[in-house]
Design a protein around this motif. Structure first.
Motif, PDB file in Angstrom:
ATOM      1  N   LYS A  45       0.551  -1.261  -0.531  1.00 15.74           N
ATOM      2  CA  LYS A  45      -0.253   0.391  -0.432  1.00 15.74           C
ATOM      3  C   LYS A  45       0.872   0.872   0.282  1.00 15.74           C
ATOM      4  CE  LYS A  45      -3.515  -2.302   2.195  1.00 15.74           C
ATOM      5  NZ  LYS A  45      -4.584  -2.718   3.589  1.00 15.74           N
ATOM      6  N   LEU A  46       0.712   2.080  -0.762  1.00 17.42           N
ATOM      7  CA  LEU A  46       1.473   3.187  -1.389  1.00 17.42           C
ATOM      8  C   LEU A  46       0.408   4.905  -1.077  1.00 17.42           C
ATOM      9  CD1 LEU A  46       3.635   2.293  -3.825  1.00 17.42           C
ATOM     10  CD2 LEU A  46       4.377   2.672  -1.594  1.00 17.42           C
ATOM     11  N   PRO A  47       0.860   5.604  -0.805  1.00 14.99           N
ATOM     12  CA  PRO A  47       0.263   6.701  -0.401  1.00 14.99           C
ATOM     13  C   PRO A  47       0.225   7.021  -1.938  1.00 14.99           C
ATOM     14  CG  PRO A  47       2.262   7.723   0.339  1.00 14.99           C
ATOM     15  CD  PRO A  47       2.647   5.940   0.218  1.00 14.99           C
ATOM     16  N   LEU A  48      -0.861   7.881  -2.773  1.00 20.59           N
ATOM     17  CA  LEU A  48      -1.277   8.870  -3.817  1.00 20.59           C
ATOM     18  C   LEU A  48       0.325   9.197  -4.476  1.00 20.59           C
ATOM     19  CD1 LEU A  48      -2.677   8.408  -6.493  1.00 20.59           C
ATOM     20  CD2 LEU A  48      -4.082  10.427  -5.435  1.00 20.59           C
ATOM     21  N   LYS A  49       0.041   9.828  -3.925  1.00 17.56           N
ATOM     22  CA  LYS A  49       1.654  11.037  -3.877  1.00 17.56           C
ATOM     23  C   LYS A  49       2.923   9.738  -4.789  1.00 17.56           C
ATOM     24  CE  LYS A  49       3.993  11.358   0.811  1.00 17.56           C
ATOM     25  NZ  LYS A  49       5.037  10.596   0.556  1.00 17.56           N
ATOM     26  N   ASP A  50       2.623   8.830  -4.165  1.00 17.60           N
ATOM     27  CA  ASP A  50       4.402   8.130  -4.388  1.00 17.60           C
ATOM     28  C   ASP A  50       3.920   7.059  -5.520  1.00 17.60           C
ATOM     29  OD1 ASP A  50       5.726   8.800  -2.366  1.00 17.60           O
ATOM     30  OD2 ASP A  50       5.138   7.200  -1.120  1.00 17.60           O
ATOM     31  N   ALA A  51       2.952   7.304  -6.092  1.00 16.88           N
ATOM     32  CA  ALA A  51       2.279   6.266  -8.032  1.00 16.88           C
ATOM     33  C   ALA A  51       3.438   5.942  -8.591  1.00 16.88           C
ATOM     34  CB  ALA A  51       1.471   7.158  -8.459  1.00 16.88           C
ATOM     35  N   ARG A  52       4.532   6.752  -8.875  1.00 19.04           N
ATOM     36  CA  ARG A  52       5.928   6.300  -9.317  1.00 19.04           C
ATOM     37  C   ARG A  52       6.107   5.093  -8.776  1.00 19.04           C
ATOM     38  NH1 ARG A  52       9.815  10.997 -11.636  1.00 19.04           N
ATOM     39  NH2 ARG A  52       8.079  12.192 -12.238  1.00 19.04           N
ATOM     40  N   GLN A  53       6.958   5.379  -7.059  1.00 20.73           N
ATOM     41  CA  GLN A  53       7.386   4.303  -7.376  1.00 20.73           C
ATOM     42  C   GLN A  53       6.120   2.423  -7.577  1.00 20.73           C
ATOM     43  OE1 GLN A  53       7.785   4.538  -2.875  1.00 20.73           O
ATOM     44  NE2 GLN A  53       8.605   2.039  -2.506  1.00 20.73           N
ATOM     45  N   LYS A  65      -0.367  -7.071  -6.318  1.00 18.98           N
ATOM     46  CA  LYS A  65      -1.404  -5.239  -6.476  1.00 18.98           C
ATOM     47  C   LYS A  65      -0.409  -5.111  -5.685  1.00 18.98           C
ATOM     48  CE  LYS A  65      -3.806  -7.245  -9.737  1.00 18.98           C
ATOM     49  NZ  LYS A  65      -3.354  -7.705 -10.979  1.00 18.98           N
ATOM     50  N   ILE A  66      -0.805  -3.238  -5.941  1.00 14.72           N
ATOM     51  CA  ILE A  66      -0.397  -2.199  -6.079  1.00 14.72           C
ATOM     52  C   ILE A  66      -1.038  -1.491  -5.702  1.00 14.72           C
ATOM     53  CG2 ILE A  66       1.521   0.207  -5.807  1.00 14.72           C
ATOM     54  CD1 ILE A  66       3.383  -2.265  -5.491  1.00 14.72           C
ATOM     55  N   LEU A  67      -1.742  -0.928  -4.161  1.00 16.61           N
ATOM     56  CA  LEU A  67      -2.684   0.040  -3.912  1.00 16.61           C
ATOM     57  C   LEU A  67      -2.488   1.115  -3.268  1.00 16.61           C
ATOM     58  CD1 LEU A  67      -5.995   0.261  -2.794  1.00 16.61           C
ATOM     59  CD2 LEU A  67      -4.968  -1.441  -0.776  1.00 16.61           C
ATOM     60  N   LEU A  68      -2.975   2.296  -4.756  1.00 14.20           N
ATOM     61  CA  LEU A  68      -3.101   3.695  -4.374  1.00 14.20           C
ATOM     62  C   LEU A  68      -3.942   4.608  -3.723  1.00 14.20           C
ATOM     63  CD1 LEU A  68      -1.363   4.407  -7.595  1.00 14.20           C
ATOM     64  CD2 LEU A  68      -0.346   3.929  -5.936  1.00 14.20           C
ATOM     65  N   VAL A  69      -3.327   4.649  -1.978  1.00 13.42           N
ATOM     66  CA  VAL A  69      -4.589   5.044  -1.329  1.00 13.42           C
ATOM     67  C   VAL A  69      -4.540   6.368  -1.482  1.00 13.42           C
ATOM     68  CG1 VAL A  69      -4.650   3.372   0.168  1.00 13.42           C
ATOM     69  CG2 VAL A  69      -3.096   5.091   0.693  1.00 13.42           C
TER      70      VAL A  69
END
Length: 70
Positions: A45-53, A65-69
C-alpha cells in the motif's frame, strides 16, 4: 491472463477471466471481494504521492497488486 510467475506460488489458484465493464459487474465483483470469495493479493500500500514508485515496482515484476491510497 494468468501471470508468468504463477507456477512460483503453488498454493495460489489463478484463474484468467475477462469482465464486461458495467455497473452490475462492478457491484458483483466488489461484493465478491467484500464477502471473501474473490481475493486480490495486495503486496504493498502506497500513498498516491508515491504512484511513481508503485509503477516502478509493477514494471519490475512485483507479485501482487500495488494499492494507491489517497
Amino acid at each position: 491472463g494468468v501471470s508468468d510467475n504463477a507456477k512460483d506460488y503453488p498454493s495460489v489458484h489463478c484463474v484468467a477471466f475477462v469482465s464486461k465493464q458495467d455497473p452490475n459487474t462492478l457491484l458483483y465483483m466488489a461484493k465478491a471481494v467484500k464477502d471473501g470469495p474473490l481475493k486480490i493479493p495486495i503486496s504493498k500500500k502506497l500513498p498516491l504521492k508515491d504512484a511513481r514508485q508503485g509503477h516502478t515496482m509493477v514494471e519490475k515484476g512485483s507479485a501482487g497488486k500495488i494499492l494507491l491510497v489517497a
